[in-house]
Every structure is written in C-alpha cells, then in structure tokens.
Design an enzyme around this catalytic site. Structure first.
Site, PDB file in Angstrom:
ATOM      1  N   HIS A 267       0.879  -1.174   0.000  1.00 18.37           N
ATOM      2  CA  HIS A 267       0.000   0.000   0.000  1.00 18.37           C
ATOM      3  C   HIS A 267       0.917   1.225   0.000  1.00 18.37           C
ATOM      4  O   HIS A 267       1.999   1.181   0.589  1.00 18.37           O
ATOM      5  CB  HIS A 267      -0.820   0.116   1.273  1.00 18.37           C
ATOM      6  CG  HIS A 267      -1.698  -1.042   1.610  1.00 18.37           C
ATOM      7  ND1 HIS A 267      -1.246  -2.149   2.263  1.00 18.37           N
ATOM      8  CD2 HIS A 267      -3.028  -1.233   1.422  1.00 18.37           C
ATOM      9  CE1 HIS A 267      -2.246  -2.986   2.463  1.00 18.37           C
ATOM     10  NE2 HIS A 267      -3.343  -2.463   1.964  1.00 18.37           N
TER      11      HIS A 267
ATOM     12  N   ASP B  68       2.439   2.027   3.332  1.00 18.02           N
ATOM     13  CA  ASP B  68       3.410   1.071   3.906  1.00 18.02           C
ATOM     14  C   ASP B  68       4.841   1.527   3.635  1.00 18.02           C
ATOM     15  O   ASP B  68       5.738   1.274   4.428  1.00 18.02           O
ATOM     16  CB  ASP B  68       3.307  -0.326   3.263  1.00 18.02           C
ATOM     17  CG  ASP B  68       1.920  -0.903   3.297  1.00 18.02           C
ATOM     18  OD1 ASP B  68       1.152  -0.526   4.196  1.00 18.02           O
ATOM     19  OD2 ASP B  68       1.611  -1.743   2.420  1.00 18.02           O
TER      20      ASP B  68
HETATM   21  C1  XLS Z   1      -7.325  -6.358   4.616  1.00 23.56           C
HETATM   22  C2  XLS Z   1      -6.929  -6.623   3.250  1.00 23.56           C
HETATM   23  C3  XLS Z   1      -5.842  -5.694   2.684  1.00 23.56           C
HETATM   24  C4  XLS Z   1      -5.758  -5.810   1.193  1.00 23.56           C
HETATM   25  C5  XLS Z   1      -5.037  -4.698   0.540  1.00 23.56           C
HETATM   26  O1  XLS Z   1      -8.043  -7.143   5.237  1.00 23.56           O
HETATM   27  O2  XLS Z   1      -6.538  -7.952   3.163  1.00 23.56           O
HETATM   28  O3  XLS Z   1      -4.633  -5.900   3.301  1.00 23.56           O
HETATM   29  O4  XLS Z   1      -5.190  -7.012   0.794  1.00 23.56           O
HETATM   30  O5  XLS Z   1      -5.536  -3.468   0.884  1.00 23.56           O
END
Ligand code: XLS
Ligand code: CA
Ligand code: CA
Length: 435
Positions: A99, A102
C-alpha cells in the site's frame, strides 16, 4: 549492509532436511504441469505485514522491534526497502505488494506524502533493477487515515472523494514507474454503518465512478495493470459492499467493468464471508475473473481476520486445484497477506513463517497437479452428471426441451433412478492425495 547476517539464501533441501531455514517442498525449478514451481506459484511478499507490523494488538504494546527502525520516519522507510529486498532475495520470492502508506510516511500534506513516495519508489526501483524482483500489485490505503471514516469512493464527502482519487492517480503513476502487473482495490471502509443515513445507490455508483476514472487514467498514461477488486464481507465496515466473489462480480457486471477488472481473493476473507477459499476461487474461475490470491488462513475459533500464514495443506490443495483448473494464476500471484503471531517476535520468524507458507503452497500445487493428471475430480464429476450425456439429459443441454415436453417425459418416467453420492468414500480417496 545486511539486516539478517545469520541467514543465508533459503535453498530446497528436500523432505528429510532438519534445517529450519530450508525448503522441504518448494523446489523453485522443479517442473510441475509443464512449468517450474516458481512460475506456477509466483510468490509475493506483503510489505505491510512484513515490514510495518509491530505485533501490537488491542491489549498489548509492540513486540517486534525490527532492526530497521531509524531515527526518523523517512530513515526507517529507507531502511525498510533495504531489509525488504534482502528478505525477498533470501527467500527467492519474485514479487511483492504494498500500500502507498506502507512504504512512505504521509507527512503533513498530500504534497509531502507524494514527495516521500517519489523518493522511496526511486529506491525500490533501483532494487528491482538490481535483483529482477517484480511488483505484483500496489494499492492505495484508503481506510487508515481518519478522513476515510465514512469511506473513500463511497464517502458522503466530495472532498474526501477527491483525496481518494488523488491517491489512486499516484498509485497508478507508481504502478507505471515500477511496472506493476496488477492494481488492487480493497474497500475496507467502502460499506456502511447504518442505513438510516446512507444513500446506498449513490455510494455504489461513486465506487464505480472511481474505478472508471482509474481505467481511463491507465489508458491515458499508457499503463494497463490488471485491475483487481478484493472482496471482504466485514471488518472494518459492518457491511462492506464487496462482500464476496459473487457480490463483487455482480458489481463488475452491473457497471460494465468486466473487461478491466478481476478478483483478488483472500482465504481469510472467504471464511469471514461464510465460504471456503475454494468456493470463492471457483466462483471467480467460472466467470473468467480469477485474478490473484492473497494467501493466508483464519482461525476457526476466532471470527475475525487473523491473517495467519497458510499451513493447512488440505485447504491449500483445493485452492491450488482451482488455480490449476484456471490454467495458472498469471498475471496474478500468490501473495502472503499474512503476519507472524505476536508470540513470534524475532526477525527470523519472518523467514520461518514464509518458508512454512511457501512449502505449504508447494505441497498444495503438487497435490493439485496429481489430482489433475489422475483426472480425480473429472472422472468423479463425469460419473455424477452422466445423465446429461445421453437421452433426455443431452436433449436438455442442447436446449431442445421446454416445460411442456419435459412434462410429457416426466409423466412417463416419474420414478427417477437416484444414486448415492458416496461423498465419504470420495473424501477418503482424496485423503490419499493429501497425506
Ligand atoms: C485487509 C486486506 C488488505 C488488502 C489490501 O483485510 O486484506 O490488506 O489485501 O488493501
Ligand atoms: Ca488481502
Ligand atoms: Ca485480511
């Protein structure tokens, strides 16, 4: 500099190996169904769980004090890139996912955030060029910042919608810069808390609006990643609009997005929706919408998104069978959207956990390949649906019958011969492939 000087490149040593830092099942170059395991599995590591998760939970403070924590947020962000690529290279994972938040701090303004992203993605690009590691997908985090309290694309506040649009544009610029193969939308807060104050139609129309803007922008910058929607039924929202694969598909179809969008399916989200992972994969596959997989597992005794590393060979075998039936997962991959438990707080656990997940998927792939080459499910289903191969069944499938003709047939054959499914016997045979 090395963050893990005691860990060497993880090699395949086979089932008899007692070395915890070796693969026992994942043999990257071994050919399975005509392709190397590495090409079949396309493993990716998630930046968020691996680099930013600190092991805190609602009851406890951070426990993972990682060696890459620096003096400032930006120095930590730079160190993370270095450490992340060391992990990717040592594990032999060819792909990664992140993301925007991150990889770089948001700072005090959107402009500052974008500058931080530019600086860090320059570093990431250098590392990608040096190592050949590729970007499976990136995404914009449109759920953590307080402005997204009421949703991002589905917000009631048009200025917040504009912020979401800006993050998506930047996400696509980054995707182009790094050659991203997919781009994910997970709508953590795209849902609602109370219908009393919600215009559901407007909110869903606006989600589709943002998706269309993304398609148009991708065309404009001449970069077309495979767009993916990641379904999840709840958490953080009480009602998330992309509840499960079927709901997300209905959305894609209603808004005419099917040419550009597929699904990124996560095991733990499937179970939260009351489905098995293989069910979600099958729903996507038969609709030509299987995009990519987020590999993890939930805990049957806990009703939330625990994002554990996948170690259940039975479930993974059935998931991989869906992938094999699909003819592979590319341009998607197997992304470990999984985090080490709070009690596994040593940095080395990041390796042990990924090795466990990769070995489990390797076993799942091998089992699935054997099931496929033996025609295990094909034979079973051919027998179970044999009544459609000839006579009235063949005529139904050829669309030659109608209610009147079938009534005539039924009046003359009103005691259909029923057969047992012998499902317990089937499961007993299936166990031979798994254990
Ligand atoms: C959260 C999601 C997230 C997605 C990406 O539960 O898994 O991490 O994979 O935003
Ligand atoms: Ca996920
Ligand atoms: Ca999850």
């Amino acid at each position: 500099m090395s963050y893990f000087p005691n860990i060497k490149k993880i090699e395949f040593e086979g089932v008899n190996s007692k070395n915890p830092f070796a693969f026992r099942h994942y043999n990257p170059e071994e050919i399975i169904l005509g392709k190397s395991m590495k090409e079949q599995l396309r493993f990716a590591i998630a930046y968020w769980h691996t680099m930013t998760q600190d092991g805190s939970d609602p009851f406890g403070n951070p426990v993972n004090l990682r060696p890459w924590l620096g003096e400032t947020e930006m120095s930590t962000a730079r160190n993370r890139v270095e450490a992340f690529f060391e992990i990717l290279e040592k594990l032999g994972a060819d792909y990664f996912c992140f993301h925007d938040v991150d990889i770089a701090p948001e700072g005090n303004s959107l402009a500052e955030f974008f500058n931080n992203l530019d600086e860090i993605t320059d570093l990431i690009k250098e590392k990608m060029d040096q190592t050949g590691i590729k970007l499976l997908w990136n995404t914009a985090n449109m759920f953590s910042n307080p402005r997204y309290n009421n949703g991002a694309a589905s917000t009631n506040n048009a200025e917040v919608f504009a912020m979401a649009a800006a993050q998506v544009k930047k996400g696509l610029d980054i995707s182009k810069k790094l050659g991203g193969q997919n781009y994910v939308f997970w709508g953590g807060r795209e849902g609602y808390e109370s219908l009393l104050n919600t215009d559901m139609k407007l909110e869903q129309d606006n989600i589709a609006r943002l998706f269309k803007m993304a398609i148009v922008y991708g065309e404009k910058i001449n970069h077309k990643p495979q767009f993916l929607i990641e379904p999840k039924p709840k958490e953080p929202s009480k009602h998330q609009y992309d509840f499960d694969a079927a709901t997300a598909l209905q959305f894609i179809q209603k808004y005419d997005l099917i040419d550009d969008f597929k699904l990124n399916l996560e095991a733990n989200h499937a179970t939260l929706a009351g489905h098995t992972f293989e069910h979600e994969i099958e729903v996507a596959r038969i609709n030509n919408a299987l995009g990519s997989l987020d590999a993890n597992q939930g805990d049957v005794l806990l009703g939330w998104d625990t994002d554990e590393f996948p170690t259940n060979v039975y479930d993974v075998t059935l998931a991989m069978y869906g992938v094999v039936e699909n003819g592979g997962i590319a341009p998607g991959g197997i992304n470990f959207d999984a985090k080490v438990r709070r009690s596994s707080f040593e940095a080395e656990d990041l390796f042990l956990a990924h090795i466990a997940g990769m070995d489990t998927f390797a076993r799942g792939l091998k089992n699935a390949a054997k099931l496929k080459s033996d025609g295990f499910f094909e034979k079973l289903k051919a027998k179970r649906y044999a009544s459609y191969q000839a006579g009235i069944g063949a005529s139904i499938l050829a669309d030659k019958e109608d209610l009147k003709s079938l009534t005539e047939y039924a009046l003359n054959h009103d005691h259909p011969t029923l057969e047992s499914s012998h499902i317990e016997y089937v499961k007993n045979l299936l166990n031979d492939y798994i254990h």
